[in-house]
Write an enzyme that holds these catalytic residues in place. Sequence first.
Site, short mmCIF file in Angstrom:
data_model
loop_
_atom_site.label_atom_id
_atom_site.label_comp_id
_atom_site.label_asym_id
_atom_site.label_seq_id
_atom_site.Cartn_x
_atom_site.Cartn_y
_atom_site.Cartn_z
N SER A 1 5.60 3.99 4.16
CA SER A 1 4.56 4.83 3.58
C SER A 1 3.60 5.36 4.64
O SER A 1 4.04 5.98 5.60
CB SER A 1 3.85 4.02 2.49
OG SER A 1 3.39 4.87 1.50
N LYS B 1 4.59 7.17 8.20
CA LYS B 1 4.10 8.40 8.85
C LYS B 1 3.80 8.07 10.32
O LYS B 1 4.10 8.82 11.24
CB LYS B 1 2.80 8.89 8.18
CG LYS B 1 2.87 9.09 6.65
CD LYS B 1 1.53 9.57 6.09
CE LYS B 1 1.22 9.19 4.64
NZ LYS B 1 2.02 9.69 3.59
N TRP C 1 6.23 11.26 -5.44
CA TRP C 1 5.01 11.56 -4.69
C TRP C 1 5.32 11.81 -3.21
O TRP C 1 4.71 12.64 -2.55
CB TRP C 1 4.03 10.40 -4.87
CG TRP C 1 2.64 10.61 -4.40
CD1 TRP C 1 1.97 9.86 -3.48
CD2 TRP C 1 1.70 11.59 -4.85
NE1 TRP C 1 0.69 10.32 -3.32
CE2 TRP C 1 0.50 11.39 -4.16
CE3 TRP C 1 1.77 12.64 -5.77
CZ2 TRP C 1 -0.65 12.17 -4.34
CZ3 TRP C 1 0.64 13.44 -5.96
CH2 TRP C 1 -0.55 13.19 -5.24
N HIS D 1 8.41 3.00 -5.09
CA HIS D 1 7.79 2.97 -3.78
C HIS D 1 7.67 1.51 -3.32
O HIS D 1 6.75 0.79 -3.74
CB HIS D 1 6.40 3.61 -3.92
CG HIS D 1 5.71 3.87 -2.63
ND1 HIS D 1 6.13 4.85 -1.76
CD2 HIS D 1 4.61 3.30 -2.06
CE1 HIS D 1 5.31 4.88 -0.72
NE2 HIS D 1 4.39 3.94 -0.87
C1 GCU Z 1 -0.82 6.98 -1.15
C2 GCU Z 1 -0.81 8.25 -0.33
C3 GCU Z 1 0.52 8.41 0.42
C4 GCU Z 1 0.85 7.16 1.20
C5 GCU Z 1 0.79 5.96 0.27
C6 GCU Z 1 0.96 4.63 0.99
O1 GCU Z 1 0.07 7.10 -2.20
O2 GCU Z 1 -1.05 9.33 -1.18
O3 GCU Z 1 0.46 9.52 1.30
O4 GCU Z 1 2.11 7.29 1.80
O5 GCU Z 1 -0.49 5.91 -0.34
O6 GCU Z 1 0.72 4.54 2.17
O7 GCU Z 1 1.32 3.67 0.30
#
Ligand code: GCU
Length: 432
Positions: free
Chosen positions: A266, A270, A361, A411
């Site tokens: 997540s 990134k 998402w 997720h």
């Molecule tokens: C939120 C956010 C995402 C991210 C996620 C996470 O959902 O909007 O961009 O990847 O958190 O890090 O769990």
Amino acid sequence: MFMNIRQSLLLVVVFGGRLGMATEFPDVAALPSRPELPDPLVMLDGTKVTTAEDWVARRRPELKQLFQHYMYGFLPPKPQKMVVEQVLFTDDRFLDGKATISESRLAFFGPDLKHRLHVMLVVPNKRSGPVPVFVAMNFCGNHAIANHPQIHVPESWVYKSCGGSVNDHATEAGRGTQAGDWNLDLIIDRGYGFACFCSGEIDPDTPEFSDGIEPAFYAPGQTSPKGDDPGTIATWAWGFHRVVDFLLVQQSQPIDEKRIISIGHSRNGKTALLAAAMDERIGLAIPHQAGCGGTAPDRVPLDSKKVETIERINTHFPHWFCDNFPLFNRVPEKLPFDQHCLIALCAPRPVLLSNAVEDQWANPDGQFEMLKAADPVYRLLGVGGLGATEQPELQKLVNSRLGYYIRPGRHSMTREDWGAFLDFADKQLGNP
Ligand code: GCU
């Protein structure tokens, strides 16, 4: 020398040089609108890139600068000196004697950081040579990843959602609470090593920087970030790079320096991708369910409720990116890149994007498009890119240099995901 336990100042590494700083780039208003994906093989001034040499010498450095200037901020420079202050412990009987686990505390000088970084390292005892190693950033502390009584419980901020978190701080009760996500037994059985650190030790995931390492890098008299100073994700990527520095200088465990894999889930995914894009010592990247601001396109409909937009991410997490990035909130088509260019910065190194069906998402479809659009760079460099023209069936790994995987579910990071990660690493880097 590094094997001895509880010695201080075990290893001092002096680094030379600083990262290059940004060239001048246009204001956002002066950038052209490009609703289509920018061609990774066309320079900002319109010049076409037709050779691998031009990619390496001109376009790749330009893209690194563009991403830092407009989106992530410039990664802090490598400090002049890194000190392994202490190896906290080493235990060669971990996982029923299958692995050796250790933890080291790193300190940085020039600038002098008050922060300390704890790096946990696990390597298989059965091995035929140097081991490939996953490098991961975790949310809750190293003690949450492996259930071992000696792992340090971080003093830094951690998320409220972490097991055992009390007043945003980790406690003993968090020990092993994320072991199910990380599956160290599987990683070790497959012949890989694993190193990790906790994001909060570099910069807590809070909307200001006073508790992170950022202010130590400010110019004299500076009190707040300027437009392209690093956001939290860039600073965390710096953390990945420091762990790579450590792995390469430590002598106690046999690390294969050609097979260092960055991985994160997540927001940490990134970061894992940015870290690989900016540092060629990372041989493979697995940004798992990374989505917006990582592996998913910036160019999505502004009013999208299904997938995250850059306006949403900049509003909810105003500290993740640099202050220039929100200027694109309503005009993502002005970005001189999209996230396929970040993937392409890893070329010719393998990258796997992994996803889950219910995690819309993170825009799994858009992520596949990013791979397709990064593919020409891999081809130009003379290596295969994406070995599929359409998204694969569920649970079927596209195991080409640019890889893709999607499974049912949500997720999260599962044992099944790790099966795919390890299959990908085996094929792309060679089975250990
Ligand atoms: C939120 C956010 C995402 C991210 C996620 C996470 O959902 O909007 O961009 O990847 O958190 O890090 O769990």
